[in-house]
Design a protein around this motif. Structure first.
Motif, PDB file in Angstrom:
ATOM      1  N   ARG A  88       0.814  -1.221   0.000  1.00  0.00           N
ATOM      2  CA  ARG A  88       0.000   0.000   0.000  1.00  0.00           C
ATOM      3  C   ARG A  88       0.852   1.279   0.000  1.00  0.00           C
ATOM      4  NH1 ARG A  88      -2.056   2.583   4.643  1.00  0.00           N
ATOM      5  NH2 ARG A  88      -0.793   2.242   6.493  1.00  0.00           N
ATOM      6  N   TYR A 129      -4.133   3.670   0.681  1.00  0.00           N
ATOM      7  CA  TYR A 129      -2.712   3.855   0.373  1.00  0.00           C
ATOM      8  C   TYR A 129      -2.002   4.741   1.393  1.00  0.00           C
ATOM      9  CZ  TYR A 129      -4.038   1.956  -4.152  1.00  0.00           C
ATOM     10  OH  TYR A 129      -4.513   1.147  -5.151  1.00  0.00           O
ATOM     11  N   VAL A 175      -1.962   6.290  -7.709  1.00  0.00           N
ATOM     12  CA  VAL A 175      -1.928   5.233  -6.692  1.00  0.00           C
ATOM     13  C   VAL A 175      -2.157   3.851  -7.308  1.00  0.00           C
ATOM     14  CG1 VAL A 175      -2.505   6.643  -4.680  1.00  0.00           C
ATOM     15  CG2 VAL A 175      -4.353   5.618  -6.010  1.00  0.00           C
ATOM     16  N   SER A 226       4.837   0.099  -5.779  1.00  0.00           N
ATOM     17  CA  SER A 226       5.106   0.061  -4.345  1.00  0.00           C
ATOM     18  C   SER A 226       6.621  -0.130  -4.223  1.00  0.00           C
ATOM     19  CB  SER A 226       4.312  -1.073  -3.693  1.00  0.00           C
ATOM     20  OG  SER A 226       4.555  -2.260  -4.382  1.00  0.00           O
TER      21      SER A 226
END
Ligand code: G4P
Length: 525
Positions: free
Chosen positions: A9, A79, A269, A274
């Motif tokens: 996240r 996130y 996002v 990540s």
């Protein structure tokens, strides 16, 4: 939440731009969406205005602001977002390069009227070296600017990356009506309002008559024509190619009017990476490994000259970081515990108990850390990739207070550890040369040496063109080169050979005369 979920996240990135393109404004609007701030105008620009080059209060203020805004963390939906701030002033470009080593992706802001500017080009080079995924936000659509197709061509040519528009403007400047969201097939109508979020018209696709109603038949027809051209010219957006740093999605909007910002954030996002694996000299470190590892990418001196303490910014690469756990400082081999590590959430600094890959923790430091230092749970790892680039400006530094030579030595060493500038010691005459990317850094160094170390220095001119790191597989050739150029040979702070070329011509001649020598313009090779 498991370590794996915490990693998945997180989005750690930097916004970069040429000064004045709108980086500060965009950052602020992203913080507004994340609920990290509640009113526009809360984020101070950390740039030193051009007129203030010798205004010390400004520099001090800037240092204060940049501690506060160095990392801005906030939650957005599921996130966790970490924005790493970069200095607005180009004299601190080196700082920006290092910050880019700690991010997983980048958003580049470009002014629609000015297109790609010099600083953007340089920063993109650094992103390219590391294959950092890049999203481009073309800003200030509310102002008269260039044709969007021309901008796309310029982005591609100047930044040397394929582009793919994911939104498309309907007119610009006074006639700007809104943006068609290619990524999600929506129409966002422009409302010049500094605080209000975009109004969206729900449509099925580009042929929906609701578009004609909203923007008028002729603009709707032009939009369809443009979109057809886009689909014809640009291949489908490929998120894997974006992650490899080969294609940059492009969004259009107006940060000041909060227009197109939410679309950018929502897409960001979803597609942005990540935390990615980190290259160490020994091996590749995966973020989900249990054992903790991280590196120092920035050191910030305290503003209070009476307490010479700093904050070392550590990017977490793997595992969970815990307060009061024992970690190994690889360069010194010492075990260390951190009782008061800080995290940066919603613009506030507070002590944290734990942090995860992608996060940045601030560690109070009294001179133990250098840029590039590694901390681990125990394994001997050395992270690569904190390059120094050949400086642009050089001066001899001379002591003007013989009683304080120790203080001067220490001050120079610590400021170099902090990455303020680069030190080279000429091997012919033993004189110290400081290399910077801008005049302002010389002023900052002199000021800080005096105020933090009580040491006085003066600058003496030296005419140099570039510092380049030299190496060769042929020791005899390297020795011959060093002998011939002995007046111009220096050592950097890691003891590596550096050739201080005094002109481009001399450098080219040297390259031609000594084919067995490799000349490097960044310290990472
Ligand atoms: P930077 O951090 O990249 O240096 O840029 P910054 O956000 O400070 O923006 C530079 C100037 O551009 C600011 O004006 C800002 O208000 C303006 N700006 C940013 N986004 C937009 C936009 O979408 N449309 C228009 N028209 N202007 C925009 P300034 O006058 O320099 O500063 P300020 O007094 O307004 O703060």
């Amino acid at each position: 939440m498991s370590l794996q979920e915490e990693i998945a996240r997180r989005r750690t990135f930097a916004i970069i731009s040429h000064p004045d393109a709108g980086k500060t404004t965009l950052t602020e609007k992203l913080l507004l969406f994340g609920g990290a701030i509640h009113v526009a105008g809360a984020v101070k620009s950390n740039k030193i205005k051009k007129t203030a080059t010798s205004d010390w209060m400004e520099i001090e203020k800037q240092r204060g602001i940049s501690v506060a805004t160095s990392v801005m963390g906030f939650n957005y939906g599921d996130y966790k977002i970490n924005i790493l701030d970069t200095p607005g002033h180009q004299d601190f470009a080196e700082d920006t390069y290092r910050t880019l080593t700690a991010v997983d992706s980048v958003i580049i802001v470009v002014d629609v009227a000015k297109g790609v500017e010099q600083q953007t080009r340089k920063l993109m080079e650094v992103c390219r070296m590391r294959n950092t995924p890049v999203i481009i936000f073309v800003n200030k659509l509310d102002r008269e600017g260039r044709d969007p197709f021309d901008i796309l061509d310029e982005l591609e040519n100047e930044l040397k990356i394929s582009v793919r528009p994911l939104s498309w403007p309907i007119n610009i400047g006074a006639k700007f009506k809104g943006v068609y969201n290619i990524y999600e097939h929506g129409l966002d109508l422009f409302q010049p309002d500094k605080q209000k979020v975009t109004e969206r018209v729900e449509i099925d696709d580009v042929n929906d008559p609701a578009i004609d109603e909203a923007v008028g038949a002729s603009d709707a027809a032009k939009l369809r024509e443009d979109l057809e051209l886009i689909e014809g010219v640009y291949p489908e957006f490929d998120s894997e190619a974006y992650l490899r740093g080969q294609v940059a999605p492009v969004f259009f909007g107006s940060a000041l009017n909060t227009f197109g910002v939410k679309e950018l954030l929502d897409c960001f996002v979803k597609i942005a990476p990540s935390p990615r694996p980190t290259n160490a000299v020994e091996r590749v470190i995966e973020p989900q490994e249990e054992a903790f590892s991280g590196f120092v990418f920035k050191i910030h001196a305290n503003m209070d000259p009476n307490h010479r303490s700093c904050i070392a910014f550590v990017k977490i690469c793997s595992g969970k970081f815990e307060r009061n756990a024992n970690y190994k400082h690889i360069r010194t081999g010492k075990m260390m515990r951190f009782a008061a590590p800080t995290a940066f959430m919603a613009q506030k600094k507070s002590v944290v108990d734990e942090a995860y890959p992608g996060d940045i923790v601030g560690i109070p430091d009294t001179g133990n850390f250098k840029i590039g230092d590694t901390l681990t749970s125990g394994e001997n790892l050395h992270f690569k990739g904190l390059p120094s680039f050949s400086p642009e400006m050089f001066k001899y530094i001379e002591n003007t207070d013989p009683m304080k030579s120790k203080q001067l030595e220490k001050g120079i060493q610590q400021l170099m550890d902090e990455g303020v500038a680069q030190l080279f010691v000429n091997q012919f005459n033993g004189r110290k040369i400081i290399g910077t990317v801008g005049q302002l850094q010389f002023e900052v160094i002199q000021y800080r040496l005096l105020h933090e170390y009580g040491a006085q220095c003066r600058w003496e001119p030296i005419s140099l063109y570039k510092a380049c790191w030299v190496e060769s597989d042929d020791k005899a050739a390297l020795d011959a080169f060093k002998k011939r150029k002995h007046q111009f040979m220096a050592l950097d702070r890691d003891g590596r050979d550096v050739f201080m070329a005094d002109s481009n011509y001399v450098l080219q001649m040297a390259q031609a005369d000594f084919p067995a020598i490799r000349f490097h313009f960044s310290s990472e090779f």
